[in-house]
Design an enzyme around this catalytic site. Structure first.
Site, PDB file in Angstrom:
ATOM      1  N   CYS A 155     -45.883  36.018  13.896  1.00  0.00           N
ATOM      2  CA  CYS A 155     -45.394  34.917  14.709  1.00  0.00           C
ATOM      3  C   CYS A 155     -43.906  34.578  14.508  1.00  0.00           C
ATOM      4  CB  CYS A 155     -46.269  33.682  14.461  1.00  0.00           C
ATOM      5  SG  CYS A 155     -46.219  32.460  15.809  1.00  0.00           S
ATOM      6  N   GLU A 206     -52.902  35.697  15.147  1.00  0.00           N
ATOM      7  CA  GLU A 206     -52.597  34.998  13.889  1.00  0.00           C
ATOM      8  C   GLU A 206     -53.707  33.988  13.575  1.00  0.00           C
ATOM      9  OE1 GLU A 206     -48.949  32.345  11.966  1.00  0.00           O
ATOM     10  OE2 GLU A 206     -49.189  32.408  14.136  1.00  0.00           O
ATOM     11  N   LYS A 241     -46.850  36.418   5.454  1.00  0.00           N
ATOM     12  CA  LYS A 241     -45.820  35.923   6.367  1.00  0.00           C
ATOM     13  C   LYS A 241     -44.613  35.392   5.602  1.00  0.00           C
ATOM     14  CE  LYS A 241     -45.406  32.669  10.282  1.00  0.00           C
ATOM     15  NZ  LYS A 241     -46.135  31.621  11.030  1.00  0.00           N
TER      16      LYS A 241
END
Length: 254
Positions: free
Chosen positions: A140, A40, A106
């Site tokens: 994540c 990430e 995300k």
């Protein structure tokens, strides 16, 4: 499909230094691979200063990924800080060997770090079709929300890139194993190592699990490039034999 997972330290908010570091590691891969996975925000570290480091989709890091993918004849994926129409995104790019790009923004922004205050959340799940594989990219904090990653698309590979801190690495290990088992999918997590400028420690634990939650690449803490081959037919046979996905509850998230 053969995949390379790159577990690395990152230079804080220094895209060129990080690109150079990853290019050296990628050039060190002597065998042919189909997909290279970076962590990430691999060009900057997990920064809450997007105005300092953000690039556009025509910026140097995106062009670097495209050039490298073409030269190495492989797909490359990882997330970077992207500015678009005045907003900042933690955007996971999937760059095909042709240079074509698909991306996932995300969705679950990490409120504990204030990510939601400076970045805009995505609202679309992405399924990438590559070499006959259906790949679901996530970033994540998405790992903590199983409903969003639920395998309603019959994807073959669930893929997380992360900056997951050492103090909660037990959760990282447990949740990756759970996602692999519940979705009956190959599952990859690629995490960074090292210490960032906020004194957050990262211990890696990048890993690859099969559709039963068994390790193909087990977690370690050293900087390394892990290469492994995935067998789609073996996964299909296991799914057919056990049939757990056939008993999924039916509902829609959106």
């Amino acid at each position: 499909m053969k995949i390379a997972l790159i577990q690395s330290d990152l230079v804080w908010e220094n895209p060129k230094a990080n690109r150079d570091s990853f290019e050296e590691k990628i050039n060190g891969i002597k065998e042919s691979v189909d997909l290279i996975v970076l962590p990430e925000m691999f060009s900057t570290g997990f920064t809450m200063n997007p105005g300092v480091v953000a690039e556009t989709m025509q910026g140097e890091t995106v062009l670097w990924m495209q050039s490298l993918a073409k030269a190495k004849k492989t797909a490359i994926t990882g997330s970077v800080v992207i500015q678009e129409s005045g907003d900042f995104y933690n955007r996971m790019l999937f760059v095909f060997p042709s240079g074509e790009i698909q991306f996932y923004d995300k969705k679950h922004l990490f409120t504990l770090a204030g990510e939601d205050k400076v970045y805009t959340a995505g609202n679309q799940k992405l399924i990438v079709n590559y070499l006959g594989w259906k790949i679901c990219p996530m970033v994540c904090y998405d790992l903590r929300f199983p409903v969003f990653s639920r395998n309603v698309e019959n994807y073959d590979l669930l893929l997380y890139v992360a900056s997951w801190p050492e103090k909660r690495v037990n959760a990282w290990d447990a949740l990756l194993k759970a996602r692999a088992i519940e979705n009956m999918s190959y599952t990859i997590g690629v995490n960074r190592i090292g210490i960032d400028n906020n004194e957050h420690h990262y211990s890696g634990h990048s890993q690859l699990l099969d559709c039963l939650g068994d390790y193909i690449v087990a977690p370690t803490e050293e900087e390394n490039v892990f290469i492994a081959e995935l067998d789609k037919q073996k996964m299909i046979v296991t799914r057919q034999k056990l049939g757990f996905l056939n008993d999924r509850d039916s509902f829609k998230l959106f």
